[in-house]
Write a protein that holds these residues in place. Structure first.
Motif, PDB file in Angstrom:
ATOM      1  N   SER A  59      12.657  -6.180 -10.353  1.00 19.80           N
ATOM      2  CA  SER A  59      13.292  -4.873 -10.166  1.00 19.80           C
ATOM      3  C   SER A  59      12.259  -3.795 -10.454  1.00 19.80           C
ATOM      4  O   SER A  59      11.429  -3.953 -11.347  1.00 19.80           O
ATOM      5  N   PRO A  60      12.289  -2.695  -9.700  1.00 22.13           N
ATOM      6  CA  PRO A  60      11.317  -1.631  -9.965  1.00 22.13           C
ATOM      7  C   PRO A  60      11.403  -1.161 -11.416  1.00 22.13           C
ATOM      8  O   PRO A  60      12.490  -0.981 -11.962  1.00 22.13           O
ATOM      9  N   SER A  61      10.258  -1.038 -12.028  1.00 17.18           N
ATOM     10  CA  SER A  61      10.162  -0.613 -13.415  1.00 17.18           C
ATOM     11  C   SER A  61       9.179   0.537 -13.528  1.00 17.18           C
ATOM     12  O   SER A  61       8.182   0.579 -12.808  1.00 17.18           O
ATOM     13  N   LYS A  62       9.441   1.442 -14.437  1.00 23.47           N
ATOM     14  CA  LYS A  62       8.523   2.528 -14.713  1.00 23.47           C
ATOM     15  C   LYS A  62       7.526   2.044 -15.758  1.00 23.47           C
ATOM     16  O   LYS A  62       7.883   1.283 -16.659  1.00 23.47           O
ATOM     17  N   ALA A  63       6.300   2.466 -15.647  1.00 29.02           N
ATOM     18  CA  ALA A  63       5.293   2.113 -16.638  1.00 29.02           C
ATOM     19  C   ALA A  63       4.201   3.169 -16.661  1.00 29.02           C
ATOM     20  O   ALA A  63       3.952   3.855 -15.662  1.00 29.02           O
ATOM     21  N   ASP A  64       3.554   3.285 -17.808  1.00 33.64           N
ATOM     22  CA  ASP A  64       2.394   4.160 -17.950  1.00 33.64           C
ATOM     23  C   ASP A  64       1.103   3.357 -17.828  1.00 33.64           C
ATOM     24  O   ASP A  64       0.075   3.864 -17.409  1.00 33.64           O
ATOM     25  N   ILE A  65       1.190   2.074 -18.220  1.00 31.75           N
ATOM     26  CA  ILE A  65       0.044   1.163 -18.187  1.00 31.75           C
ATOM     27  C   ILE A  65       0.527  -0.161 -17.604  1.00 31.75           C
ATOM     28  O   ILE A  65       1.598  -0.651 -17.973  1.00 31.75           O
ATOM     29  N   VAL A  66      -0.255  -0.748 -16.703  1.00 35.01           N
ATOM     30  CA  VAL A  66       0.057  -2.069 -16.146  1.00 35.01           C
ATOM     31  C   VAL A  66      -1.175  -2.943 -16.333  1.00 35.01           C
ATOM     32  O   VAL A  66      -2.283  -2.540 -15.989  1.00 35.01           O
ATOM     33  N   ILE A  67      -0.958  -4.143 -16.902  1.00 34.88           N
ATOM     34  CA  ILE A  67      -2.047  -5.106 -16.984  1.00 34.88           C
ATOM     35  C   ILE A  67      -1.687  -6.316 -16.138  1.00 34.88           C
ATOM     36  O   ILE A  67      -0.550  -6.755 -16.110  1.00 34.88           O
ATOM     37  N   SER A  68      -2.672  -6.813 -15.416  1.00 27.11           N
ATOM     38  CA  SER A  68      -2.480  -7.936 -14.511  1.00 27.11           C
ATOM     39  C   SER A  68      -3.497  -9.015 -14.869  1.00 27.11           C
ATOM     40  O   SER A  68      -4.697  -8.768 -14.853  1.00 27.11           O
ATOM     41  N   SER A  69      -3.002 -10.217 -15.187  1.00 26.50           N
ATOM     42  CA  SER A  69      -3.894 -11.275 -15.656  1.00 26.50           C
ATOM     43  C   SER A  69      -4.688 -11.955 -14.543  1.00 26.50           C
ATOM     44  O   SER A  69      -5.745 -12.517 -14.801  1.00 26.50           O
ATOM     45  N   ASN A  70      -4.169 -11.914 -13.318  1.00 22.10           N
ATOM     46  CA  ASN A  70      -4.916 -12.500 -12.202  1.00 22.10           C
ATOM     47  C   ASN A  70      -4.391 -11.936 -10.895  1.00 22.10           C
ATOM     48  O   ASN A  70      -3.417 -11.175 -10.883  1.00 22.10           O
TER      49      ASN A  70
END
Length: 167
Positions: free
Chosen positions: A34-45
């Motif tokens: 579901s769409p989520s709001k975020a200020d920071i996104v980290i992606s492991s791969n």
């Protein structure tokens, strides 16, 4: 601080109204985050089950690899690990993130699927909250995960990637 599981390997860490989302996902089974709001996104791969940044609203700062980052009051260190048995330039990597916030050390193993070398294990020894994949395609087997948890001895273990794609 509040930590909420969003599905698959994704969690939201809310600290002082700054939102950090880990591993936004989509699923080859046809379900989507579901769409989520975020200020920071980290992606492991780079797999879409760990990097679906289109599911994030707002204008987040995106971290998608090894390095040291300071955003707001989050101090984030990404450590690269091999994602496949092939170790050559350009081979896929998984990034383990260590997040320091509010006096706590949180580590997110991403899609870790193999034992860690001793030097990388040492970088995780201060972890108080460990977010770890417990099953699914390409995740650690139970004995390897147990070995990591025993070595780190976190105060809290948050299991993710446990076969369901939603909370």
């Amino acid at each position: 601080m509040e930590i909420t599981w969003l599905g698959h390997a994704s969690v939201c860490i809310n600290s002082r109204d700054v939102l950090l989302v880990t591993d936004p996902y989509d699923s080859s089974e046809g379900t989507f985050m579901s769409p989520s709001k975020a200020d920071i996104v980290i992606s492991s791969n780079s797999d879409s089950k760990h990097s679906n940044t289109s599911a994030i609203t707002g204008a987040p700062q995106i971290i998608d690899g090894p390095g040291e980052y300071e955003i707001s009051h989050f101090y984030i260190t990404g450590t690269g690990t091999a994602a496949t048995d092939e170790q050559h330039f350009g081979a896929p990597i998984n990034t383990i993130y260590t997040i320091r916030v509010e006096g706590l050390v949180i580590s997110h193993l991403g899609a870790l699927n193999r034992k860690l070398p001793a030097a990388q294990m040492d970088t995780l020894r201060q972890t108080q909250i460990l977010i770890a994949p417990i099953s699914g395609d390409g995740s650690l087997n139970k004995s390897d995960l147990q070995e990591i948890v025993s070595a780190i001895q976190p105060r809290i273990l948050i299991p993710v990637q446990h076969g369901t794609t939603g909370p």
